[in-house]
Scaffold this motif. Structure first.
Motif, mmCIF file in Angstrom:
data_model
loop_
_atom_site.group_PDB
_atom_site.id
_atom_site.type_symbol
_atom_site.label_atom_id
_atom_site.label_comp_id
_atom_site.label_asym_id
_atom_site.label_seq_id
_atom_site.Cartn_x
_atom_site.Cartn_y
_atom_site.Cartn_z
ATOM 1 N N ASN A 91 0.721 -1.293 -0.038
ATOM 2 C CA ASN A 91 0.102 -0.203 -0.103
ATOM 3 C C ASN A 91 0.750 1.380 0.096
ATOM 4 O O ASN A 91 0.231 2.393 0.256
ATOM 5 C CB ASN A 91 -0.913 -0.001 1.280
ATOM 6 N N LYS A 92 2.097 1.242 -0.297
ATOM 7 C CA LYS A 92 2.941 2.285 -0.105
ATOM 8 C C LYS A 92 2.569 3.348 -1.266
ATOM 9 O O LYS A 92 2.693 4.560 -1.032
ATOM 10 C CB LYS A 92 4.669 1.889 -0.206
ATOM 11 N N ILE A 93 2.400 2.925 -2.350
ATOM 12 C CA ILE A 93 2.295 3.652 -3.473
ATOM 13 C C ILE A 93 0.724 4.210 -3.430
ATOM 14 O O ILE A 93 0.138 3.545 -3.650
ATOM 15 C CB ILE A 93 2.566 3.111 -4.806
ATOM 16 N N LYS A 94 0.581 5.491 -3.728
ATOM 17 C CA LYS A 94 -0.713 5.876 -3.298
ATOM 18 C C LYS A 94 -1.310 6.752 -4.804
ATOM 19 O O LYS A 94 -2.278 7.424 -5.134
ATOM 20 C CB LYS A 94 -0.867 7.040 -2.357
ATOM 21 N N GLY A 207 6.289 13.083 -8.440
ATOM 22 C CA GLY A 207 5.478 12.520 -7.329
ATOM 23 C C GLY A 207 5.502 11.168 -7.024
ATOM 24 O O GLY A 207 5.575 10.818 -5.824
ATOM 25 N N LEU A 208 5.596 10.450 -7.960
ATOM 26 C CA LEU A 208 5.873 8.885 -7.801
ATOM 27 C C LEU A 208 7.092 8.494 -7.086
ATOM 28 O O LEU A 208 7.106 7.661 -6.023
ATOM 29 C CB LEU A 208 5.708 8.126 -8.835
ATOM 30 N N MET A 209 8.451 9.135 -7.309
ATOM 31 C CA MET A 209 9.738 9.080 -6.691
ATOM 32 C C MET A 209 9.475 9.573 -4.969
ATOM 33 O O MET A 209 10.116 8.943 -4.308
ATOM 34 C CB MET A 209 10.584 9.685 -7.596
ATOM 35 N N LEU A 210 8.920 10.474 -4.874
ATOM 36 C CA LEU A 210 8.702 11.025 -3.695
ATOM 37 C C LEU A 210 7.840 10.299 -2.786
ATOM 38 O O LEU A 210 8.137 9.984 -1.653
ATOM 39 C CB LEU A 210 8.363 12.518 -3.493
ATOM 40 N N ASN A 211 6.720 9.830 -3.448
ATOM 41 C CA ASN A 211 6.014 8.676 -2.705
ATOM 42 C C ASN A 211 6.523 7.606 -2.265
ATOM 43 O O ASN A 211 6.558 6.995 -1.025
ATOM 44 C CB ASN A 211 4.871 8.518 -3.743
ATOM 45 N N LYS A 212 7.559 7.010 -2.928
ATOM 46 C CA LYS A 212 8.368 5.837 -2.738
ATOM 47 C C LYS A 212 9.034 6.206 -1.519
ATOM 48 O O LYS A 212 9.428 5.355 -0.638
ATOM 49 C CB LYS A 212 9.142 5.320 -3.928
ATOM 50 N N ARG A 213 9.611 7.313 -1.381
ATOM 51 C CA ARG A 213 10.494 7.796 -0.276
ATOM 52 C C ARG A 213 9.789 8.560 0.836
ATOM 53 O O ARG A 213 10.496 8.934 1.794
ATOM 54 C CB ARG A 213 11.678 8.607 -1.014
ATOM 55 N N PHE A 214 8.605 8.374 0.852
ATOM 56 C CA PHE A 214 7.985 9.213 2.080
ATOM 57 C C PHE A 214 7.986 8.314 3.418
ATOM 58 O O PHE A 214 7.546 7.133 3.476
ATOM 59 C CB PHE A 214 6.361 9.222 1.710
#
Length: 218
Positions: A91-94, A207-214
């Motif tokens: 569920n990490k990727i939103k 945004g996807l790259m930042l989401n992965k590192r959130f």
């Protein structure tokens, strides 16, 4: 994506949308009630200008409204207490949590504009113009949420951008400051809509790259 996973995702998003309550209907009211009513009031002395006001107000209201459902959903993921539980397992990727509400909302916009297109075919090009603008907002919002880690700051940035686009746009070819009342032409799909979709895609990837590192858990 397996059927069971997709079904679970859709069920979760359904619950998330339902939990928005009044926030769920607010963007619908702005687009489907306020927009046509305000356009009618402004065009009472000049009825022939009704669709011109729909276009003008639509470019102000619809892009921001199109990302509201997804933004409200992301708020819990980014700012909610105990939000680390929402990033367990797969569920990490939103991205889909944001994309599906965006698509659902824009489908209502397509139905709305379908009425105008039925009477004036040129409105199809205005709908295409909105597709590019709204996807640009989609990508920018997804990037801003995970860049600022604040949905309020992201929304404020988008509103300021919309005001700037309204006040300072002076060319139909300016796909960044897109707000222009010149009727949209088929040739502008290449000069405006496609660049907006490309830029929106770049923003989405960022945004996807930042989401992965959130890792901002409360």
């Amino acid at each position: 994506m397996r059927y069971t996973t997709l079904k679970a995702l859709c069920k979760r998003i359904g619950f998330e949308l339902k939990s928005l309550r009044l926030l769920l209907i607010a963007p619908l009211i702005f687009v489907h009630l306020f927009l046509p009513l305000a356009s009618y009031m402004l065009s009472r002395k000049h009825p022939d200008e009704y669709l011109s006001y729909i276009i003008m107000l639509g470019m102000l209201i619809i892009p921001v409204s199109s990302i509201m459902w997804g933004l409200f959903i992301l708020k819990e993921n980014v700012e909610g207490k105990g939000n680390e539980l929402l990033y367990i397992g797969n569920n990490k990727i939103k991205l889909l949590d944001f994309l599906i509400p965006f698509v659902l909302f824009f489908l209502t916009v397509i139905v709305h504009f379908g009425i105008y297109i039925y009477f004036v075919q040129a409105m199809l090009l205005e709908l295409i113009r909105l597709i590019g603008i709204c996807f640009l907002y989609f990508g920018a919002t997804y990037l801003l949420v995970f860049l600022t880690k604040s949905t309020s700051l992201s929304l404020m940035t988008l509103i300021i951008y919309t005001i700037i686009a309204f006040l300072f746009s002076n060319s139909p070819e300016n796909f960044i400051l897109y707000m222009n009342l010149t009727p949209f032409e088929a040739e502008q799909i290449t000069s405006n809509t496609i660049p907006q979709i490309i830029l929106g895609t770049v923003f989405t990837f960022g945004g996807l790259m930042l989401n992965k590192r959130f890792h901002k858990f409360n």
